[in-house]
Design an enzyme around this catalytic site. Structure first.
Site, PDB file in Angstrom:
ATOM      1  N   ASP A 158      36.593  18.549 -22.191  1.00  0.00           N
ATOM      2  CA  ASP A 158      36.475  17.638 -21.058  1.00  0.00           C
ATOM      3  C   ASP A 158      37.554  17.950 -20.023  1.00  0.00           C
ATOM      4  O   ASP A 158      38.274  18.941 -20.124  1.00  0.00           O
ATOM      5  CB  ASP A 158      36.584  16.197 -21.561  1.00  0.00           C
ATOM      6  N   GLU A 196      35.074  20.483  -8.365  1.00  0.00           N
ATOM      7  CA  GLU A 196      34.927  21.732  -9.103  1.00  0.00           C
ATOM      8  C   GLU A 196      33.508  22.271  -8.967  1.00  0.00           C
ATOM      9  O   GLU A 196      32.554  21.519  -8.750  1.00  0.00           O
ATOM     10  CB  GLU A 196      35.252  21.527 -10.584  1.00  0.00           C
ATOM     11  N   ASP A 203      28.915  11.939 -15.448  1.00  0.00           N
ATOM     12  CA  ASP A 203      28.211  11.313 -16.567  1.00  0.00           C
ATOM     13  C   ASP A 203      26.935  10.643 -16.084  1.00  0.00           C
ATOM     14  O   ASP A 203      26.893  10.062 -14.999  1.00  0.00           O
ATOM     15  CB  ASP A 203      29.094  10.253 -17.228  1.00  0.00           C
TER      16      ASP A 203
END
Length: 569
Positions: free
Chosen positions: A167, A216, A234
């Site tokens: 993560d 990113e 998510d």
């Protein structure tokens, strides 16, 4: 002075030490360069499949849950269908490392430890996954792997870990900076990649970051670092969450392929733990999720409770047989796992009526007709639009959910699709066969069907002319139901695709359309498809004046006249 916080190689550390030692040099910022070599660990040649405990259990994953899930995956057919990885997400460890800096499994949740838990998973023919983060802390505040990559990789290898979900929580932590510069995530993830490789144990590396929130673009650099990477934040269990991830992935196909895949997050099919009642996926929406994930070559990692009520010691919302059946559909899985490894793309989007296609290793094309809307609708495309040859003899449509087979002679691919649902086809083209060429001689004049002046341009006039054996008078019937001249490149067509009486015949590029379909009958007539009931006709050929060179050919109602009969010579 620049704090010597971290560098990714001995050479970089030495350079930094030298910079600090030189008098008067002042503050210097030295960053690790992203690794230049591509990841080549021989893993994830097709998208990984399995299960992760987070979406259904959050921080409540336990050794007992893992074992019950592994039991059910082995006994239910999930393992044999390809679901291999059993992954424990965040919160599996103690809040601090031991005196030697090692990660420690939570003794209450995993009383036998991770090595024993992994061994149990392995005993079921499955593989074991764990969660970590390239930061000081995980999302839930447990120890991260920053500055411990090699030590943690050795620990994971000693436990028998096969899959690492990595993560990027708490990415603003000051520890992730060298001087005033933030360490690139590609660099930090690359440290773990290299540490895992150094152990000699094959471990699939999955990047579970929040790319949009963190600025990113892992789909750009991910293949040099990992085997799969998240392409957005998510998702929840809702249909809206599915739509967001799918649309975010549609422009990233170029980055995916064997060994590295765009990840649309865990599958919500069968997950009834949604805190907002009514937002879990319906059965039709779940079909869409698996259809879309498969055509997009996405990893199939379920976030549902993959246990039955009978096998769960403390059942929450165990999966029902209805949703389990969707996970087990081998025809849909075969598309996701296709060896060619090409991610699908969007063909069209007409007001939420979407068509997606994915080329497959054997030459077939997987096609998903997806209805985003709240009412049933017809979704349509064509064989040529999805990349199949337009001039095939016909097309076989295998419905991968209904397990039925139909054919399309003209390349139309269409279905009535329920609200939020999908129809998924595997489409194959029948090979085209071409009969030997013949002249078509009009019985009313003894002259040949002729393309004007040997021309090949679309719209060239078709007429009768003295037979001379030229290529513009040589016609071949094909298994596609058309008539071709010039070695099969040009077709006999009715202008505008119309079969209205009097429509002129013309030369057209072969495209498989209905206006190019003809049948050579035993009585010498050349007819269009039966529903149109018209014949290829020499205009005015029932009169002496209609049988001269240059008389145009048309379609006309069949009347038995000699000007509608042709012989093959």
């Amino acid at each position: 002075m620049l704090p010597l916080r971290r560098s990714g190689s001995r050479a970089t550390r030495a350079l930094l030490a030298l910079a600090l030692a030189l008098p008067g040099l002042g503050a210097v910022t030295v960053l690790d360069a992203p690794a230049a070599h591509a990841l080549d660990n021989g893993l994830a040649l097709t998208p990984p499949m399995g299960w992760d405990d987070w979406n259904s259990f959050g921080c409540n994953g336990t050794e007992a849950l893992v074992k019950e899930t592994a039991d059910f995956m082995a006994s239910s057919g999930l393992r044999d269908a390809g679901y291999r990885y059993v992954t424990v997400d965040d919160c599996w460890m103690s809040r601090s490392r031991d005196a030697n800096g090692n990660l420690v499994p939570d003794p209450q949740k995993f009383p036998d430890g991770m090595a024993a838990t992994a061994a149990y998973v392995h005993s079921k023919g499955l593989e074991f996954g764990l969660y970590e983060s390239p930061t000081l802390h995980t999302c839930q505040g447990f120890p991260g792997s920053l500055d411990h990559e090699q030590q943690d990789a050795r620990t994971f290898a000693s436990w028998g870990v096969d899959f690492l979900k990595y993560d990027n929580c708490l990415a603003s932590d000051p520890s992730q900076r060298v001087g005033d510069e933030k360490l690139p995530l590609e660099t930090r993830d690359g440290w773990m990649r290299d540490a895992l490789a150094a152990t000699g144990r094959p471990v699939v590396l999955s990047l579970s970051l929040q790319p949009q929130a963190q600025g990113e673009t892992p789909w750009v650099w991910g293949r040099s670092v990992a085997n799969m990477w998240r392409i957005d934040g998510d998702r929840d269990n809702s249909f809206a969450g599915l739509l967001r991830l799918v649309h975010d992935d549609l422009d990233k196909a170029q980055y995916a392929g064997p060994g590295g895949w765009n990840d649309i997050d865990m599958l919500a099919t069968g997950n009834e733990s949604n805190p907002n009642p009514g937002e879990s996926l319906t059965y039709d929406q779940s079909k869409s999720e698996l259809s879309l994930a498969s055509v997009l070559a996405a990893p199939l990692i379920s976030g549902a409770d993959l246990r039955s009520a009978a096998t769960a010691a403390d059942p929450g919302d165990p999966i029902s047989s209805q949703f389990l059946g969707l996970y087990l559909d081998k025809d849909v899985i075969a598309v996701d796992q296709d060896a060619l490894g090409v991610q699908g793309t969007e063909v069209s989007d007409n007001g939420g009526l979407d068509v997606l296609r994915r080329p497959l290793a054997n030459g077939d094309v997987a096609v998903v007709l997806f209805n985003e809307n709240s009412a049933p609708a017809t979704v349509s495309t064509t064989a040529s639009a999805v990349g199949l040859p337009a001039d095939a003899a016909g097309y076989q449509l295998s419905d991968l959910w209904a397990h039925t087979v139909s054919t399309s002679s003209d390349g139309t691919i269409s279905a009535q699709v329920p609200a939020g649902g999908s129809v998924m086809y595997r489409v194959s083209a029948a090979p085209l066969t071409v009969a030997p060429s013949h002249a078509l001689v009009s019985q009313s004049s003894g002259r040949c069907l002729d393309a004007y002046d040997n021309q090949t341009a679309p719209g060239t006039k078709l007429e009768i002319w003295d037979c001379d054996g030229g290529a513009n008078q040589a016609w071949s019937a094909t298994s596609a139901g058309d008539l071709r001249a010039y070695q099969g490149t040009e077709c006999l067509g009715a202008a505008g695709g119309s079969f209205a009486w009097g429509t002129k015949a013309e030369l057209e590029p072969c495209d498989g359309s209905a206006g190019q379909k003809w049948t050579l009958n035993p009585d010498g007539t050349v007819t269009t498809p039966s529903q149109y009931g018209v014949c290829l006709d020499v205009t005015g050929g029932n009169l002496p004046s209609g049988n001269v060179n240059g008389t145009q050919v048309e379609v006309y109602g069949c009347n038995g006249g000699a000007n509608q009969r042709w012989s093959q010579e």
